[in-house]
Scaffold this active site. Structure first.
Site, PDB file in Angstrom:
ATOM      1  N   THR A  15     -21.315  57.286   2.701  1.00 46.20           N
ATOM      2  CA  THR A  15     -21.295  56.201   3.692  1.00 46.20           C
ATOM      3  C   THR A  15     -22.086  54.981   3.243  1.00 46.20           C
ATOM      4  OG1 THR A  15     -21.106  57.791   5.474  1.00 46.20           O
ATOM      5  CG2 THR A  15     -21.924  55.633   6.082  1.00 46.20           C
ATOM      6  N   SER A  61     -17.517  65.008   0.974  1.00 44.05           N
ATOM      7  CA  SER A  61     -16.702  66.175   1.339  1.00 44.05           C
ATOM      8  C   SER A  61     -15.853  66.605   0.142  1.00 44.05           C
ATOM      9  CB  SER A  61     -15.791  65.855   2.518  1.00 44.05           C
ATOM     10  OG  SER A  61     -16.578  65.465   3.609  1.00 44.05           O
TER      11      SER A  61
HETATM   12  N1  ASP Z   1     -18.631  61.505   4.948  1.00 38.80           N
HETATM   13  C1  ASP Z   1     -19.801  60.894   4.353  1.00 38.80           C
HETATM   14  C2  ASP Z   1     -20.125  61.620   3.069  1.00 38.80           C
HETATM   15  O1  ASP Z   1     -20.736  62.645   3.104  1.00 38.80           O
HETATM   16  C3  ASP Z   1     -20.947  60.923   5.296  1.00 38.80           C
HETATM   17  C4  ASP Z   1     -22.200  60.277   4.780  1.00 38.80           C
HETATM   18  O2  ASP Z   1     -22.273  59.730   3.705  1.00 38.80           O
HETATM   19  O3  ASP Z   1     -23.198  60.310   5.478  1.00 38.80           O
HETATM   20  O4  ASP Z   1     -19.764  61.158   2.023  1.00 38.80           O
END
Ligand code: ASP
Length: 345
Positions: A15, A61
């Site tokens: 993110t 992910s």
């Molecule tokens: N979906 C994002 C990831 O883990 C969530 C984040 O970065 O906090 O890459």
């Protein structure tokens, strides 16, 4: 190395460096240089910052073993030229990566700090700047010419944790991580409060970094729940090529005492499967034999996961299998703390 610490920033995605795609409304990774341009404050830090980036930044992910190896090798290749490493990583699987890297980087004597954020760096209310700036500051800390932090850590929302003790606990709050069984190593307030007694120090002084890149993924994870069926248990235990199963049990390591349950586990262990008992509670430890409901597990030779997190148990299992630890030694080695990931005794 000069007196100004050299820090290597490794951008994997997450993110922190994402922007909104206005067509789909979803967050997607964007250019690392733009990310850096959003933080002119980095120029004010008293260290030299260089950076490397994944060819294609990922949402964490999509994290996998190849990416773990890429991170570990980047650290190996740059180890002698830098005093500390900061890895920008999505928060979703950050605890898994922190645990994996802690095992892959043996005899580490420099900081490797993973961090990220809940909001993109371009967002007005972002938590990214504090997380990144303080991670770099901590990675650059030196005492008598040596790095203060000499282990793999995770920094988020004013706290530095031992990486392999952490777990993601919240998808909404800025305080997204917790380390339920080990205290924070550093707390960031007006000053950085360093908890020296909790810092990990290599037991074998003078050993040089050894990077392990063999992680064997023939591992599995099963969480117990009231009503679990024999069919499900058998299906998991007879997964082709499964070598280690992490079993999330209740409370202090307890499980049903039904004959079918114990017998199914016992048969799998007899056939060579290693089963690790970890608690599905957020904090606390497995205490095998404390209750009647864990005595039988101890008798059939389940491995005692003590107070290890599920994330670290999986990473440790992959690492030990990859290192070729023999079946005869696996239980003893797993029950030994290797990188501060579990209580000593
Ligand atoms: N979906 C994002 C990831 O883990 C969530 C984040 O970065 O906090 O890459």
């Amino acid at each position: 190395m000069g007196s100004t610490p050299n820090i290597l920033l490794i951008y994997t995605g997450g993110t922190i460096g994402m922007v909104k795609d206005y067509e789909s409304n979803a967050l997607k990774a964007y250019d690392f240089q733009e990310l850096l341009d959003n933080i002119p404050e980095l120029g004010q830090l008293s260290c030299n910052i260089s950076s490397r980036t994944f060819k294609t930044p990922i949402d964490s992910s999509n994290m996998n073993i190849e990416y773990w190896v890429e991170m570990a090798l980047l650290i190996k290749e740059n180890y002698s030229s830098f005093d500390g490493f900061v890895i920008l990583h999505g928060s979703d699987t950050m605890s898994y990566s922190a645990a994996a890297l802690s095992f892959m980087l043996e005899h580490l004597s420099k900081p490797v700090i993973l961090t990220g954020s809940q909001l993109p760096i371009g967002d007005l209310r972002t938590d990214a700047k504090e997380n990144l700036i303080t991670s770099i500051q901590i990675a650059a800390l030196q005492k008598m010419g040596k790095p203060v932090i000499q282990e793999v850590c995770l920094y988020f929302e004013y706290k530095l944790y031992r990486g392999n003790r952490t777990t993601k606990i919240n998808a909404e709050h800025f305080e997204a991580f917790s380390s339920p069984n080990y205290p924070p190593l550093v707390e960031s307030g007006v000053n950085l409060k360093i908890q020296y007694p909790y810092l990990l120090r290599s037991k074998k002084n003078g050993k040089i970094l050894t990077v392990h890149t063999q992680m064997d993924t023939h591992v599995g994870l099963l969480k117990l729940f009231p009503g679990i069926t024999k069919n499900l248990l058998e299906a998991v235990l007879t997964t082709p090529n499964l070598k280690v199963l992490v079993l999330e049990t209740y409370g202090a390591g307890n499980a049903p005492t039904d004959d079918w349950f114990i017998l199914t586990l016992k048969n799998a262990i007899k056939k060579g499967l290693h089963i690790i008992n970890v608690t599905q509670c957020a904090g606390g430890s497995v205490i095998m034999g404390h209750y009647e409901t864990s005595k039988k597990l101890s008798q059939i030779q389940l491995i005692d996961g003590k107070d290890i997190t599920t994330e670290a148990a999986l990473a440790k299992a992959m690492y030990l299998l990859g290192a070729g630890i023999t079946d005869a030694l696996f239980k003893t080695v797993f029950e030994t703390a290797l990188r501060g990931e579990m209580q000593e005794n």
